[in-house]
Design a protein around this motif. Structure first.
Motif, PDB file in Angstrom:
ATOM      1  N   GLN A 296       3.441   8.228  -6.874  1.00 58.68           N
ATOM      2  CA  GLN A 296       3.296   8.812  -5.440  1.00 58.68           C
ATOM      3  C   GLN A 296       1.874   9.286  -5.543  1.00 58.68           C
ATOM      4  N   ASN A 297       2.241  10.431  -6.360  1.00 59.49           N
ATOM      5  CA  ASN A 297       1.204  12.310  -6.655  1.00 59.49           C
ATOM      6  C   ASN A 297      -0.289  11.669  -6.542  1.00 59.49           C
ATOM      7  N   ARG A 298      -0.341  10.509  -7.823  1.00 61.03           N
ATOM      8  CA  ARG A 298      -1.240  10.311  -8.723  1.00 61.03           C
ATOM      9  C   ARG A 298      -1.785   9.280  -7.241  1.00 61.03           C
ATOM     10  N   VAL A 299      -1.531   8.440  -7.260  1.00 58.06           N
ATOM     11  CA  VAL A 299      -1.945   7.228  -6.015  1.00 58.06           C
ATOM     12  C   VAL A 299      -2.669   8.463  -4.086  1.00 58.06           C
ATOM     13  N   CYS A 300      -1.385   9.431  -4.319  1.00 55.62           N
ATOM     14  CA  CYS A 300      -1.855  10.295  -3.050  1.00 55.62           C
ATOM     15  C   CYS A 300      -3.151  11.735  -3.465  1.00 55.62           C
ATOM     16  N   ASP A 301      -2.870  11.411  -4.506  1.00 61.96           N
ATOM     17  CA  ASP A 301      -4.317  12.460  -4.825  1.00 61.96           C
ATOM     18  C   ASP A 301      -5.863  11.974  -5.120  1.00 61.96           C
ATOM     19  N   ALA A 302      -5.432  10.301  -5.189  1.00 64.63           N
ATOM     20  CA  ALA A 302      -6.649   9.493  -5.530  1.00 64.63           C
ATOM     21  C   ALA A 302      -6.747   8.859  -3.704  1.00 64.63           C
ATOM     22  N   ARG A 303      -6.091   8.518  -3.414  1.00 60.05           N
ATOM     23  CA  ARG A 303      -6.311   8.343  -1.749  1.00 60.05           C
ATOM     24  C   ARG A 303      -7.140   9.844  -1.134  1.00 60.05           C
ATOM     25  N   ALA A 304      -6.569  10.750  -1.603  1.00 64.19           N
ATOM     26  CA  ALA A 304      -7.473  11.821  -0.640  1.00 64.19           C
ATOM     27  C   ALA A 304      -8.741  11.619  -1.219  1.00 64.19           C
ATOM     28  N   ASP A 305      -9.162  12.111  -2.930  1.00 67.58           N
ATOM     29  CA  ASP A 305     -10.455  11.614  -3.121  1.00 67.58           C
ATOM     30  C   ASP A 305     -11.180  10.922  -1.930  1.00 67.58           C
ATOM     31  N   ILE A 306     -11.360   9.910  -2.380  1.00 67.80           N
ATOM     32  CA  ILE A 306     -11.223   8.361  -1.124  1.00 67.80           C
ATOM     33  C   ILE A 306     -11.976   9.006  -0.298  1.00 67.80           C
ATOM     34  N   GLU A 307     -10.471   9.590   0.764  1.00 70.85           N
ATOM     35  CA  GLU A 307     -10.812   9.827   1.606  1.00 70.85           C
ATOM     36  C   GLU A 307     -11.809  11.274   2.101  1.00 70.85           C
TER      37      GLU A 307
ATOM     38  N   ASP B  57     -11.377   5.581  -8.196  1.00 72.42           N
ATOM     39  CA  ASP B  57     -10.278   6.025  -7.272  1.00 72.42           C
ATOM     40  C   ASP B  57      -9.368   4.804  -6.954  1.00 72.42           C
ATOM     41  N   LEU B  58      -9.859   3.479  -6.912  1.00 70.45           N
ATOM     42  CA  LEU B  58      -9.204   2.087  -6.690  1.00 70.45           C
ATOM     43  C   LEU B  58      -8.903   1.672  -7.639  1.00 70.45           C
ATOM     44  N   GLN B  59      -9.183   2.523  -8.935  1.00 69.70           N
ATOM     45  CA  GLN B  59      -8.342   1.450  -9.959  1.00 69.70           C
ATOM     46  C   GLN B  59      -7.595   2.260 -10.545  1.00 69.70           C
ATOM     47  N   LYS B  60      -7.748   3.455 -10.281  1.00 75.25           N
ATOM     48  CA  LYS B  60      -6.007   5.062 -10.800  1.00 75.25           C
ATOM     49  C   LYS B  60      -5.487   4.437  -9.699  1.00 75.25           C
ATOM     50  N   ILE B  61      -5.569   4.032  -8.713  1.00 78.27           N
ATOM     51  CA  ILE B  61      -4.494   3.664  -7.719  1.00 78.27           C
ATOM     52  C   ILE B  61      -3.697   2.542  -8.174  1.00 78.27           C
ATOM     53  N   ALA B  62      -4.157   1.589  -8.388  1.00 78.38           N
ATOM     54  CA  ALA B  62      -4.272   0.099  -9.148  1.00 78.38           C
ATOM     55  C   ALA B  62      -3.465  -0.108 -10.492  1.00 78.38           C
ATOM     56  N   ALA B  63      -3.397   1.205 -11.337  1.00 76.95           N
ATOM     57  CA  ALA B  63      -3.200   1.724 -11.990  1.00 76.95           C
ATOM     58  C   ALA B  63      -1.543   1.678 -11.631  1.00 76.95           C
ATOM     59  N   GLU B  64      -1.248   2.122 -10.958  1.00 74.64           N
ATOM     60  CA  GLU B  64       0.074   3.446 -10.451  1.00 74.64           C
ATOM     61  C   GLU B  64       1.165   2.613 -10.029  1.00 74.64           C
ATOM     62  N   ARG B  65       0.817   1.429  -9.655  1.00 75.97           N
ATOM     63  CA  ARG B  65       1.491   0.273  -8.618  1.00 75.97           C
ATOM     64  C   ARG B  65       2.838   0.116  -9.100  1.00 75.97           C
ATOM     65  N   GLU B  66       3.339  -0.062  -9.783  1.00 75.71           N
ATOM     66  CA  GLU B  66       4.314  -1.191 -10.965  1.00 75.71           C
ATOM     67  C   GLU B  66       4.743   0.466 -10.535  1.00 75.71           C
ATOM     68  N   ASP B  67       4.900   1.567 -10.793  1.00 74.28           N
ATOM     69  CA  ASP B  67       6.015   2.799 -10.590  1.00 74.28           C
ATOM     70  C   ASP B  67       6.366   2.482  -9.405  1.00 74.28           C
ATOM     71  N   LEU B  68       5.879   2.441  -8.470  1.00 74.92           N
ATOM     72  CA  LEU B  68       6.157   2.714  -6.758  1.00 74.92           C
ATOM     73  C   LEU B  68       7.296   2.076  -6.847  1.00 74.92           C
ATOM     74  N   ALA B  69       8.273   2.876  -5.738  1.00 76.42           N
ATOM     75  CA  ALA B  69       8.980   1.800  -4.298  1.00 76.42           C
ATOM     76  C   ALA B  69       8.272   0.474  -4.211  1.00 76.42           C
ATOM     77  N   PRO B  70       9.435   0.108  -3.691  1.00 82.53           N
ATOM     78  CA  PRO B  70       8.706  -2.053  -3.602  1.00 82.53           C
ATOM     79  C   PRO B  70       8.296  -1.567  -3.003  1.00 82.53           C
TER      80      PRO B  70
ATOM     81  N   VAL C  88       0.103   4.048   4.139  1.00 82.66           N
ATOM     82  CA  VAL C  88       0.496   4.015   3.023  1.00 82.66           C
ATOM     83  C   VAL C  88       0.334   6.218   2.769  1.00 82.66           C
ATOM     84  N   ASP C  89       2.358   6.491   3.166  1.00 77.91           N
ATOM     85  CA  ASP C  89       2.799   7.200   2.998  1.00 77.91           C
ATOM     86  C   ASP C  89       2.819   7.959   1.839  1.00 77.91           C
ATOM     87  N   CYS C  90       1.763   9.655   2.553  1.00 74.72           N
ATOM     88  CA  CYS C  90       0.951  10.886   1.698  1.00 74.72           C
ATOM     89  C   CYS C  90       2.125  11.401   2.074  1.00 74.72           C
ATOM     90  N   ASP C  91       2.363  11.910   2.979  1.00 77.22           N
ATOM     91  CA  ASP C  91       2.788  13.155   3.499  1.00 77.22           C
ATOM     92  C   ASP C  91       4.017  13.794   2.553  1.00 77.22           C
TER      93      ASP C  91
END
Length: 139
Positions: free
Chosen positions: A27-38, A67-80, A136-139
């Motif tokens: 979740q933290n890595r997804v949010c970091d990549a999302r913040a970089d995209i933003e 960043d999208l590739q980083k997010i995709a790599a983390e998907r499996e470890d996220l909550a459903p 996408v919840d990053c709060d």
């Protein structure tokens, strides 16, 4: 001696229990990549016809793709629920990112018209990012 060993083992167990789970790390890595995209979307949106360069746009678009590739790599470890939101956002935004990149490199106009076209494409990219990754919840 046994008491000291027991205390050390208990402390180690507590430290392990307090660590981040794989889900939290993802979740933290997804949010970091999302913040970089933003940040990159905002940087591009701030460009004008006189300040824009192909190198700036290309570098930012390539970094967003990474960043999208980083997010995709983390998907499996996220909550459903989060996984589903991230997958949908990634599909929507990747499509817009690719369309923007194609639009920017295929344009044959020059001067003010090209600046307006680039500006419109980057504005659309920003809107697409907010629409896709807003849920996408990053709060």
């Amino acid at each position: 001696m046994i008491r000291i060993l027991a205390a050390v083992l208990a402390s180690a167990a507590l430290m392990v229990a307090c660590g981040e789970s794989d889900e939290e790390k993802a979740q933290n890595r997804v949010c970091d990549a999302r913040a970089d995209i933003e940040r990159r979307v905002d940087d591009l949106a701030g460009l004008t016809a006189t300040t824009v360069s192909i190198e700036q746009v290309t570098n930012n678009l390539e970094a967003m793709r990474d960043d999208l590739q980083k997010i995709a790599a983390e998907r499996e470890d996220l909550a459903p629920d989060q996984r589903r939101a991230v997958e949908e956002a990634g599909q929507r935004f990747r499509s817009e990112l690719e369309a923007t990149a194609r639009d920017l490199v295929s344009g044959t106009t020059s001067g003010e018209e090209a600046g307006e076209r680039i500006g419109a494409a980057l504005d659309d990219l920003g809107k697409s990012f907010r629409d896709a990754y807003g849920p996408v919840d990053c709060d």
